[in-house]
Design an enzyme around this catalytic site. Sequence first.
Site, short mmCIF file in Angstrom:
data_model
loop_
_atom_site.label_atom_id
_atom_site.label_comp_id
_atom_site.label_asym_id
_atom_site.label_seq_id
_atom_site.Cartn_x
_atom_site.Cartn_y
_atom_site.Cartn_z
N PRO A 112 0.84 -1.20 0.00
CA PRO A 112 0.00 0.00 0.00
C PRO A 112 0.87 1.25 0.00
O PRO A 112 1.94 1.27 0.61
CB PRO A 112 -0.81 -0.11 1.30
CG PRO A 112 -0.10 -1.11 2.14
CD PRO A 112 0.65 -2.01 1.21
N GLY A 114 2.29 4.90 0.77
CA GLY A 114 2.35 5.90 1.84
C GLY A 114 1.91 5.37 3.19
O GLY A 114 1.55 6.14 4.07
N ALA A 115 1.96 4.05 3.37
CA ALA A 115 1.43 3.43 4.59
C ALA A 115 2.52 3.03 5.56
O ALA A 115 2.25 2.41 6.59
CB ALA A 115 0.56 2.22 4.22
N ALA A 122 10.79 0.42 -2.46
CA ALA A 122 10.68 -0.80 -3.28
C ALA A 122 10.53 -0.45 -4.76
O ALA A 122 11.19 -1.06 -5.62
CB ALA A 122 9.49 -1.65 -2.80
N ASP A 164 15.46 2.58 4.29
CA ASP A 164 14.47 1.89 3.46
C ASP A 164 15.09 1.30 2.19
O ASP A 164 14.82 0.16 1.82
CB ASP A 164 13.37 2.87 3.00
CG ASP A 164 12.47 3.30 4.13
OD1 ASP A 164 12.91 3.28 5.29
OD2 ASP A 164 11.31 3.66 3.85
N1 LIG Z 1 2.68 1.11 -7.17
C1 LIG Z 1 3.24 2.32 -7.31
N2 LIG Z 1 3.29 2.92 -8.52
C2 LIG Z 1 3.88 4.13 -8.65
N3 LIG Z 1 4.42 4.84 -7.64
C3 LIG Z 1 4.40 4.29 -6.43
C4 LIG Z 1 3.82 3.01 -6.19
N4 LIG Z 1 3.95 2.72 -4.89
C5 LIG Z 1 4.56 3.78 -4.33
N5 LIG Z 1 4.85 4.73 -5.23
C6 LIG Z 1 5.47 6.04 -4.96
O1 LIG Z 1 5.82 6.10 -3.57
C7 LIG Z 1 5.05 7.13 -2.90
C8 LIG Z 1 4.73 6.71 -1.47
O2 LIG Z 1 5.92 6.72 -0.73
P1 LIG Z 1 6.03 7.21 0.76
O3 LIG Z 1 5.21 8.44 0.98
O4 LIG Z 1 7.47 7.28 1.10
O5 LIG Z 1 5.35 6.05 1.60
P2 LIG Z 1 5.80 4.53 1.79
O6 LIG Z 1 7.19 4.44 1.29
O7 LIG Z 1 5.69 4.29 3.25
O8 LIG Z 1 4.83 3.69 1.05
C9 LIG Z 1 3.84 7.31 -3.78
O9 LIG Z 1 3.29 8.60 -3.62
C10 LIG Z 1 4.44 7.13 -5.17
O10 LIG Z 1 5.13 8.27 -5.60
C1 LIG Z 2 10.50 8.55 8.46
C2 LIG Z 2 11.59 7.71 7.78
O1 LIG Z 2 12.56 7.35 8.79
C3 LIG Z 2 11.03 6.43 7.20
C4 LIG Z 2 9.96 6.61 6.16
O2 LIG Z 2 9.43 5.35 5.79
P1 LIG Z 2 8.18 5.24 4.79
O3 LIG Z 2 8.55 5.95 3.54
O4 LIG Z 2 7.02 5.89 5.47
O5 LIG Z 2 7.97 3.78 4.58
C5 LIG Z 2 12.27 8.59 6.72
C6 LIG Z 2 13.58 8.02 6.21
O6 LIG Z 2 14.25 7.24 6.92
O7 LIG Z 2 13.97 8.41 5.10
MG LIG Z 3 8.79 5.78 1.57
#
Ligand SMILES: Nc1ncnc2c1ncn2[C@@H]1O[C@H](COP(=O)(O)OP(=O)(O)O)[C@@H](O)[C@H]1O
Ligand SMILES: C[C@@](O)(CCOP(=O)(O)O)CC(=O)O
Ligand SMILES: [Mg+2]
Length: 328
Positions: A112, A114-115, A122, A164
Site C-alpha cells: 500500500p 504511503g502506509a 521498493a 528503506d
Molecule cells: N505502485 C506504485 N506505482 C507508482 N508509484 C508508487 C507506487 N507505490 C509507491 N509509489 C510512490 O511512492 C510514494 C509513497 O511513498 P512514501 O510516501 O514514502 O510512503 P511509503 O514508502 O511508506 O509507502 C507514492 O506517492 C508514489 O510516488
Molecule cells: C521517516 C523515515 O525514517 C522512514 C519513512 O518510511 P516510509 O517511507 O514511510 O515507509 C524517513 C527516512 O528514513 O527516510
Molecule cells: Mg517511503
Amino acid sequence: MTLSSAPGKVYLLGEHAVVYGEPTVLCAIEQRARVGVQRRDDGKLRVNAEDLSLDGFTVEYDGTADEGPDIDVSESLLDAAMGYVDGAIEQVRDVTGNDEVGFDVTIESDIPLGAGLGSSAAVVVAAIDAATRELGVTLETDELAERAYRTEYQVQNGQASRADTFCSATGGAVRVEGDDCRSLAAPDLPIVIGFDGGAGDTGQLVAGVRSLRDEYEFAADTIAAIGDVVRNGEAALADGDLEELGRLMNFNHGLLSALGVSSRSLDTMVWAARDAGAYGAKLIGAGGGGCIAALDPTPETETALSFTPGCEDAFRAELADSGVKRLE
Ligand SMILES: Nc1ncnc2c1ncn2[C@@H]1O[C@H](COP(=O)(O)OP(=O)(O)O)[C@@H](O)[C@H]1O
Ligand SMILES: C[C@@](O)(CCOP(=O)(O)O)CC(=O)O
Ligand SMILES: [Mg+2]
C-alpha cells in the site's frame, strides 16, 4: 522487457530518528513492488502505474515526461505521486551515462502507498535495477542501494535516511546508522501488521519532525531517546528476548507520538494489539496514517485487529530473505 522486484519493509525500531544519525533496525517483508522496463528510442518516459492512488484520486499515468499525465490534480500532488519514478530514471541515466534514453515503465505492487511499508523504496530499487539491466548494466547491490537512496533524498527534499532503500535492495534484517548500513542475522520475528487504509506524506512528516527538533530542545532529546531505545532493542534482539523488544516498541511508539506523527487510528490499532496480548506495538514508517506492527506469536492480535473499527486489513508479515530479485 526487463523485470525486477523489490520488497517493502517494517521498522522494528528507530524511524525518523535515523534521519538525524541515530541507529535503526528494520526488516524486509514479502510484499513486493514489480517494475518492468522497456527501452524507448525516442527519449520519452511512459509510466503505467495502475496501483497509484493517492488522497482520493487514481491515475493511470500514461503520458510522457514532456506532456505529463492528463488528469485534473494539482501539480504538487502529481509531483508527489510521480517523483520517485522520475527520480529513479534520472539516476539510471546518470549511472549509465545515457542521458537521452527513454523507457516504458510498468509498475505493479503489493505494497500500500504511503502506509509506512516502504512502497517508495521498493519501487525505486526495482525501477533502477530493471532499467539499468535493460541497458546492459547490472549494478552491485551497494551501488543500487546508493542510487535508490539518492532518489529518495531528492524527492523528500534532502530529508531521507539510507534505511528503506538499503533494506529493500539487500533484503533480510538490517541495521543502519548514518551511512553505515549492514545486514543482521535475520531473527524469525512474529510480526503482525494492522493497516488503517490511510496514508501519510513522508516528506511532510519528516519536515514536521525537523521543525519540532529545530524549535525545542526536548524534541531533539526525544529523537536522541529513540536512539537509546534502538540500542537497547539491539541487545534484546541478540538475546531473542521478545518481551523486552515489545516493551521497547511500545516506548518507541510513545516517542513517535510525542513527535506528532501518530494518528487516532494508528493509536487505536496499537492499543487493540496491546489489549490482545501482543508483546508490543508501534506505528511504522513515517506515520500520519497507514500501518502499525505488533509482536505476537499467537493468532490473538491478528484476530483482534481484524475486528477493530478503523483497521482495514490485518495480516502476518512474512520476512523476505532476498532483496531485489531479477525476474526477466
Ligand atoms: N505502485 C506504485 N506505482 C507508482 N508509484 C508508487 C507506487 N507505490 C509507491 N509509489 C510512490 O511512492 C510514494 C509513497 O511513498 P512514501 O510516501 O514514502 O510512503 P511509503 O514508502 O511508506 O509507502 C507514492 O506517492 C508514489 O510516488
Ligand atoms: C521517516 C523515515 O525514517 C522512514 C519513512 O518510511 P516510509 O517511507 O514511510 O515507509 C524517513 C527516512 O528514513 O527516510
Ligand atoms: Mg517511503
